[in-house]
Design a protein around this motif. Structure first.
Motif, short mmCIF file in Angstrom:
data_model
loop_
_atom_site.label_atom_id
_atom_site.label_comp_id
_atom_site.label_asym_id
_atom_site.label_seq_id
_atom_site.Cartn_x
_atom_site.Cartn_y
_atom_site.Cartn_z
N ALA A 180 -9.50 -5.70 25.86
CA ALA A 180 -9.70 -7.10 26.26
C ALA A 180 -8.38 -7.84 26.31
CB ALA A 180 -10.66 -7.79 25.29
N VAL A 181 -7.45 -7.47 25.43
CA VAL A 181 -6.15 -8.15 25.37
C VAL A 181 -5.32 -7.86 26.62
CG1 VAL A 181 -4.02 -8.37 24.02
CG2 VAL A 181 -6.21 -8.16 22.85
N TRP A 182 -5.52 -6.67 27.21
CA TRP A 182 -4.78 -6.35 28.44
C TRP A 182 -5.09 -7.36 29.55
CZ3 TRP A 182 -1.15 -2.65 29.37
CH2 TRP A 182 -1.01 -1.64 28.44
N ILE A 183 -6.35 -7.74 29.66
CA ILE A 183 -6.78 -8.65 30.71
C ILE A 183 -6.59 -10.11 30.30
CG2 ILE A 183 -8.82 -9.43 32.01
CD1 ILE A 183 -7.73 -6.76 32.94
N ALA A 184 -6.87 -10.41 29.05
CA ALA A 184 -6.79 -11.80 28.55
C ALA A 184 -5.94 -11.83 27.28
CB ALA A 184 -8.20 -12.33 28.27
N PRO A 185 -4.65 -12.09 27.39
CA PRO A 185 -3.76 -12.09 26.22
C PRO A 185 -4.20 -13.06 25.12
CG PRO A 185 -2.46 -12.13 28.23
CD PRO A 185 -3.90 -12.30 28.64
N TRP A 186 -4.93 -14.10 25.47
CA TRP A 186 -5.41 -15.04 24.46
C TRP A 186 -6.44 -14.41 23.53
CZ3 TRP A 186 -10.62 -15.77 24.77
CH2 TRP A 186 -11.22 -15.50 26.00
N MET A 187 -6.92 -13.21 23.86
CA MET A 187 -7.89 -12.50 23.01
C MET A 187 -7.21 -11.72 21.89
SD MET A 187 -11.16 -12.84 23.56
CE MET A 187 -11.82 -11.40 22.76
N LYS A 188 -5.88 -11.82 21.76
CA LYS A 188 -5.16 -11.04 20.76
C LYS A 188 -5.69 -11.31 19.34
CE LYS A 188 -0.63 -10.07 18.88
NZ LYS A 188 0.79 -10.37 18.90
N TYR A 189 -5.75 -12.58 18.96
CA TYR A 189 -6.18 -12.90 17.60
C TYR A 189 -7.68 -12.66 17.37
CZ TYR A 189 -1.48 -14.60 17.09
OH TYR A 189 -0.12 -14.67 17.06
N PRO A 190 -8.54 -13.05 18.32
CA PRO A 190 -9.95 -12.67 18.12
C PRO A 190 -10.14 -11.15 18.02
CG PRO A 190 -9.81 -14.39 19.77
CD PRO A 190 -8.39 -13.96 19.46
#
Length: 194
Positions: A146-156
């Motif tokens: 998910a982080v590959w597509i949406a970097p803002w998902m790193k912490y979640p």
């Protein structure tokens, strides 16, 4: 008749939630389920791209790929093609399997929280099932995709990964909130720092 008595006794097991603690657990389940569902959707999309697009085009979508990664991806795709699958067909099969597996866990999680939200262990298991739905059915959790597509998902994604490890504590203490066998409490103590 004997089964009914067992079922009734089983339903009495565990801590009951009421008032603010009940509302906090439901809010936590809802928040974690939304984060998990978002992670699962983005991960499935990202993995579908990974499986479907030719390896030469991968760096366009996955910017951190090295030339060695591209070559390894191309080798894997050649194996898929030699097995008689098209890249799109292979991607569709695994995306469908990931979607069915994840949605079935979300459904069970929803049914647990809907029916037994006042039971601590049931609520914790519902939260854990939501996290497992996002993690996927295979050995490597899907959160990073998910982080590959949406970097803002790193912490979640990091929080969901941590919750996956903490889920072992829930499993050790399921269904009555007591560690059975007793020595599993030490395994749980060692898992928390991980």
């Amino acid at each position: 008749e004997a089964f009914m008595g067992t079922e009734t006794n089983y339903m009495k097991i565990g801590s009951r939630l009421s008032g603010i603690s009940h509302k906090i657990v439901i809010a936590a389940w809802l928040l974690i389920s939304i984060a998990s569902l978002t992670s699962m959707a983005l991960s499935i999309y990202s993995l579908n791209l990974w499986d479907r697009i030719p390896a030469a085009e991968s760096p366009r979508y996955f910017s951190e790929m090295t030339p060695e990664d591209v070559q390894n991806h191309a080798d894997w795709q050649n194996t898929v093609l030699q097995a008689g699958f098209s890249l799109a067909g292979y991607a569709m099969i695994f995306s469908t399997a990931r979607l069915i597996g994840g949605l079935s866990l979300f459904l069970v999680s929803f049914l647990l929280i809907r029916r037994y939200s006042d039971r601590l262990m049931a609520a914790l298991m519902a939260i854990l099932l939501s996290v497992f739905a996002a993690a996927g059915m295979w050995g490597n959790p899907l959160f990073d995709w998910a982080v590959w597509i949406a970097p803002w998902m790193k912490y979640p994604a990091q929080i969901l990964g941590w919750l996956t490890w903490c889920g072992a504590i829930v499993i050790y203490a399921f269904p009555d909130g007591k560690f059975t066998p007793r020595w599993t409490v030490w395994l749980a103590v060692f898992l928390v720092p991980l």
